[in-house]
Design a protein around this motif. Structure first.
Motif, mmCIF file in Angstrom:
data_model
loop_
_atom_site.group_PDB
_atom_site.id
_atom_site.type_symbol
_atom_site.label_atom_id
_atom_site.label_comp_id
_atom_site.label_asym_id
_atom_site.label_seq_id
_atom_site.Cartn_x
_atom_site.Cartn_y
_atom_site.Cartn_z
ATOM 1 N N GLU A 88 36.648 41.436 48.308
ATOM 2 C CA GLU A 88 37.627 41.338 47.225
ATOM 3 C C GLU A 88 37.010 41.604 45.855
ATOM 4 N N ALA A 89 35.677 41.503 45.751
ATOM 5 C CA ALA A 89 35.011 41.779 44.472
ATOM 6 C C ALA A 89 35.214 43.225 44.036
ATOM 7 N N GLY A 111 41.282 45.611 43.368
ATOM 8 C CA GLY A 111 42.105 45.371 42.184
ATOM 9 C C GLY A 111 43.037 44.205 42.419
ATOM 10 N N GLU A 112 44.108 44.168 41.679
ATOM 11 C CA GLU A 112 45.087 43.100 41.852
ATOM 12 C C GLU A 112 45.688 43.170 43.252
ATOM 13 N N ASP A 162 39.040 49.320 43.669
ATOM 14 C CA ASP A 162 39.411 49.642 42.301
ATOM 15 C C ASP A 162 38.167 50.181 41.590
ATOM 16 N N GLU A 182 37.427 50.837 38.563
ATOM 17 C CA GLU A 182 37.049 50.119 37.347
ATOM 18 C C GLU A 182 36.380 48.789 37.682
ATOM 19 N N ARG A 183 36.890 48.103 38.693
ATOM 20 C CA ARG A 183 36.287 46.836 39.099
ATOM 21 C C ARG A 183 34.891 47.078 39.696
ATOM 22 N N GLU A 209 32.505 47.634 36.860
ATOM 23 C CA GLU A 209 32.174 46.367 36.202
ATOM 24 C C GLU A 209 31.154 45.582 37.019
ATOM 25 N N LEU A 210 31.339 45.578 38.330
ATOM 26 C CA LEU A 210 30.403 44.892 39.214
ATOM 27 C C LEU A 210 29.019 45.544 39.157
ATOM 28 N N ASN A 218 38.677 43.324 51.578
ATOM 29 C CA ASN A 218 39.585 44.182 50.814
ATOM 30 C C ASN A 218 40.109 45.355 51.628
ATOM 31 N N LYS A 257 34.828 33.632 43.763
ATOM 32 C CA LYS A 257 35.852 33.542 42.720
ATOM 33 C C LYS A 257 36.009 32.143 42.155
ATOM 34 N N TRP A 271 32.434 36.439 38.269
ATOM 35 C CA TRP A 271 32.934 37.012 37.023
ATOM 36 C C TRP A 271 32.672 36.117 35.817
#
Length: 238
Positions: A16-17, A20-21, A27, A29-30, A33-34, A56, A163, A218
């Motif tokens: 899930e990391a 996205g939503e 995702d 972008e996610r 970021e990771l 995911n 999370k 996060w």
């Protein structure tokens, strides 16, 4: 630079990391970021190995509820972790991090086979090593794979980045009075049946005295703070 507490880590991430939503899919972008978070840890001169789950993309329990054979469902999950590993590798290399993916199920066209001594050599050369396909065997979770690989590569700590910011006795999102733990022994964690890690992984870490730190992935600089020895999250140790 502050003194490092841990110089070689294994970072366990959920699938899930990368999502996205909604918690499904990948995702970009996610993932970017990771990758930035992992890069910042690597730039502290920490040797970083990563194990990623596959929730995911595929959850074997869903297939089993529809009559799927357990081993088949688990193998599908292992293959899904390779997809996640390749996505993370690409994101890391886009930002200048030398990265290798090793898989427990051989697939030479996309990744190296997992070889313990080779993985250690990559780490010594400053490469980030992503260890995919679990243990290569059904009936074992990626948590157990993370514990096993951490021992094999002589990691000094297993960081379970999730999370939630720590281990609680109840779900803090449901119960605001949930008790937060800064430290648990392995036996405490096993007896509580903590949801952040399965009992096989906990037992393996207990038998080999490998500390586990549970932190919020996060959270601000959460992984850097762990390697620098800050009191953050929950430490599970002897």
């Amino acid at each position: 630079m502050s003194q490092l507490k841990y110089k070689r880590i294994l970072l366990k991430l959920s699938g899930e990391a990368l999502a996205g939503e909604g918690g499904y899919g990948i995702d970009p972008e996610r993932v970017h970021e990771l990758a930035q978070k992992i890069k910042r840890v690597r730039h502290l001169d920490v040797q970083v190995a990563v194990v990623i789950g596959a929730g995911n993309i595929w959850r074997g329990q869903i297939g089993m509820r529809h009559g799927m054979d357990r081993a088949t469902a688990d193998y599908m999950g292992m293959l899904a972790t390779v997809i996640n590993a390749l996505a993370l590798q690409d994101a890391l290399e886009q930002i200048g991090c030398d990265t290798r993916v090793q898989t427990a199920i051989e697939m030479k066209a996309v990744a190296e086979p997992y070889i313990r001594r080779r993985a250690i050599r990559h780490l010594e050369k400053g490469r980030i090593v992503i260890l995919a396909a679990g243990t290569g065997n059904p009936y074992f979770t990626t948590d157990t794979a993370a514990a096993l690989r951490a021992m094999e590569i002589d990691a000094e700590v297993l960081i379970k980045a999730t999370k939630v910011d720590a281990v609680y006795d109840l779900d803090p999102k449901v119960n605001p009075n949930a008790r937060r733990y800064e430290h648990l022994t392995y036996l405490d964690a096993l007896n509580m049946r903590v949801g952040v890690m399965d009992s096989t992984a906990l037992s393996l870490c207990m038998d080999n005295d490998l500390p586990i730190v549970v932190v919020d992935l996060w959270g601000e600089s959460s992984i850097e703070r762990v390697v620098l020895g800050d009191d953050i999250g929950t430490l599970i140790s002897s």
